[in-house]
Write a protein that holds these residues in place. Structure first.
Motif, PDB file in Angstrom:
ATOM      1  N   UNK A   1      16.836  25.800 -25.957  1.00 15.46           N
ATOM      2  CA  UNK A   1      16.023  24.750 -26.317  1.00 15.46           C
ATOM      3  C   UNK A   1      16.921  23.661 -26.910  1.00 15.46           C
ATOM      4  N   UNK A   2      17.597  23.940 -27.841  1.00 17.37           N
ATOM      5  CA  UNK A   2      18.485  22.987 -28.728  1.00 17.37           C
ATOM      6  C   UNK A   2      19.622  22.352 -27.666  1.00 17.37           C
ATOM      7  N   UNK A   3      20.096  23.370 -27.006  1.00 18.76           N
ATOM      8  CA  UNK A   3      21.290  23.003 -25.843  1.00 18.76           C
ATOM      9  C   UNK A   3      20.626  22.145 -24.927  1.00 18.76           C
ATOM     10  N   UNK A   4      19.483  22.291 -24.497  1.00 17.98           N
ATOM     11  CA  UNK A   4      18.760  21.526 -23.194  1.00 17.98           C
ATOM     12  C   UNK A   4      18.352  19.992 -23.994  1.00 17.98           C
ATOM     13  N   UNK A   5      17.986  19.950 -25.135  1.00 15.39           N
ATOM     14  CA  UNK A   5      17.775  18.640 -25.755  1.00 15.39           C
ATOM     15  C   UNK A   5      18.902  17.843 -25.816  1.00 15.39           C
ATOM     16  N   UNK A   6      19.954  18.624 -26.302  1.00 18.65           N
ATOM     17  CA  UNK A   6      21.315  17.838 -26.380  1.00 18.65           C
ATOM     18  C   UNK A   6      21.703  17.347 -24.909  1.00 18.65           C
ATOM     19  N   UNK A   7      21.785  18.086 -23.816  1.00 14.47           N
ATOM     20  CA  UNK A   7      22.015  17.736 -22.567  1.00 14.47           C
ATOM     21  C   UNK A   7      21.239  16.587 -21.992  1.00 14.47           C
ATOM     22  N   UNK A   8      19.896  16.757 -22.235  1.00 16.33           N
ATOM     23  CA  UNK A   8      19.103  15.751 -21.681  1.00 16.33           C
ATOM     24  C   UNK A   8      19.230  14.348 -22.339  1.00 16.33           C
ATOM     25  N   UNK A   9      19.692  14.606 -23.711  1.00 16.44           N
ATOM     26  CA  UNK A   9      19.757  13.265 -24.392  1.00 16.44           C
ATOM     27  C   UNK A   9      21.170  12.649 -23.938  1.00 16.44           C
ATOM     28  N   UNK A  10      22.084  13.506 -23.697  1.00 17.36           N
ATOM     29  CA  UNK A  10      23.702  12.730 -23.006  1.00 17.36           C
ATOM     30  C   UNK A  10      23.231  12.450 -21.533  1.00 17.36           C
ATOM     31  N   UNK A  11      22.294  12.921 -20.714  1.00 19.38           N
ATOM     32  CA  UNK A  11      22.173  12.578 -19.496  1.00 19.38           C
ATOM     33  C   UNK A  11      21.578  11.170 -19.382  1.00 19.38           C
ATOM     34  N   UNK A  12      20.656  11.099 -20.284  1.00 23.20           N
ATOM     35  CA  UNK A  12      19.467   9.872 -20.470  1.00 23.20           C
ATOM     36  C   UNK A  12      20.341   8.703 -21.212  1.00 23.20           C
ATOM     37  N   UNK A  13      21.428   9.136 -21.853  1.00 20.97           N
ATOM     38  CA  UNK A  13      22.180   7.902 -22.641  1.00 20.97           C
ATOM     39  C   UNK A  13      22.512   6.733 -21.471  1.00 20.97           C
ATOM     40  N   UNK A  14      22.241   5.522 -21.946  1.00 18.06           N
ATOM     41  CA  UNK A  14      22.639   4.200 -21.425  1.00 18.06           C
ATOM     42  C   UNK A  14      21.585   4.063 -20.024  1.00 18.06           C
ATOM     43  N   UNK A  15      20.524   4.708 -20.107  1.00 25.28           N
ATOM     44  CA  UNK A  15      19.748   4.479 -18.944  1.00 25.28           C
ATOM     45  C   UNK A  15      18.307   3.973 -19.656  1.00 25.28           C
ATOM     46  N   UNK A  16      17.341   3.753 -18.903  1.00 26.51           N
ATOM     47  CA  UNK A  16      15.868   3.203 -19.360  1.00 26.51           C
ATOM     48  C   UNK A  16      14.816   4.200 -19.151  1.00 26.51           C
ATOM     49  N   UNK A  17      15.291   5.415 -18.712  1.00 27.03           N
ATOM     50  CA  UNK A  17      14.470   6.635 -18.532  1.00 27.03           C
ATOM     51  C   UNK A  17      13.866   6.992 -19.716  1.00 27.03           C
ATOM     52  N   UNK A  18      12.689   7.184 -20.133  1.00 22.77           N
ATOM     53  CA  UNK A  18      12.133   7.560 -21.168  1.00 22.77           C
ATOM     54  C   UNK A  18      12.086   9.233 -21.253  1.00 22.77           C
ATOM     55  N   UNK A  19      12.719   9.769 -22.380  1.00 22.24           N
ATOM     56  CA  UNK A  19      12.781  11.254 -22.717  1.00 22.24           C
ATOM     57  C   UNK A  19      11.411  11.802 -22.254  1.00 22.24           C
TER      58      UNK A  19
END
Length: 213
Positions: A19-37
């Motif tokens: 869970x925690x690893x996925x949240x960090x991964x998703x945050x880094x994937x979405x960084x700099x985009x306009x895609x809402x988590x």
């Protein structure tokens, strides 16, 4: 499970909570985009329900690039070590068959699971990923066991259950992680047994090593 001598395990969302690893991964994937988590998460769940819970599917849906996974954010499920120790006490040999980044033996030791596995085969070490049958075949060769003598425990129908079943291994699905959202799409993805937690696993593997069902 009659005749089983070896039990092989997936790692992510099977032995460890991602869970925690996925949240960090998703945050880094979405960084700099306009895609809402929330939008990203909704699509991830939708794809998982359709039978593809992997990271690649959701990245492709949004046209995003992958980023490094942080395994240090993973946390072992509290019932992992006790369940594994009980299975070993009952006489079963245990192994790992997983898509994992390098350094898994060290991480298992840090999480209280060091020394529990006689065989550890990962995609990082072997060069191919599940569901490629080559990874399963290599694991069986290393263990020196026949498919009928082995059981695969994992949370994903596509990566764990179907390829193991095609080779003649026994199969146990654990309902954890995004894989729990998927439904079998064909007979190969139908597990023989299903558990919700690792604590339930020893019930399927009696001390007489499968002479009773």
């Amino acid at each position: 499970m009659r005749g089983v001598k070896w039990i092989f395990f997936d790692v992510g969302s099977t032995l460890v909570d991602e869970t925690a690893a996925y949240r960090r991964w998703a945050a880094e994937v979405l960084a700099g985009t306009d895609i809402a988590p929330a939008e990203f998460e909704a699509q991830r769940r939708c794809l998982a329900e359709a039978g593809d819970p992997g990271d690649g599917a959701v990245l492709a849906r949004f046209g995003l690039s992958d980023v490094p996974w942080h395994p240090e954010e993973e946390v072992p499920f509290p019932d992992a070590a006790p369940a594994l120790s009980e299975l070993r006490r009952r006489g079963y040999s245990l192994g790992i068959l997983a898509n994992q980044v390098a350094g898994l033996p060290e991480r298992l030791a840090q999480r209280g699971m060091g020394g529990l596995f006689a065989v550890i085969v990962t995609s990082a070490d072997f060069g191919v990923k599940k569901p490629d049958s080559a990874l399963f075949e290599a694991t069986l060769r290393q263990a020196g066991c026949l498919p009928a003598e082995a059981a695969m425990v994992g949370n994903r129908l596509d990566n764990d259950i179907a390829p193991a079943k095609r080779l003649g291994m026994r199969t146990v699905r654990i309902l954890q992680g995004y894989g729990a959202l998927s439904r079998p799409r064909n007979g190969w993805e139908e597990p023989e047994e299903t558990v919700r937690t690792l604590a339930e696993l020893p019930e399927l593997f009696p001390e007489d090593k499968g002479e009773k069902e």
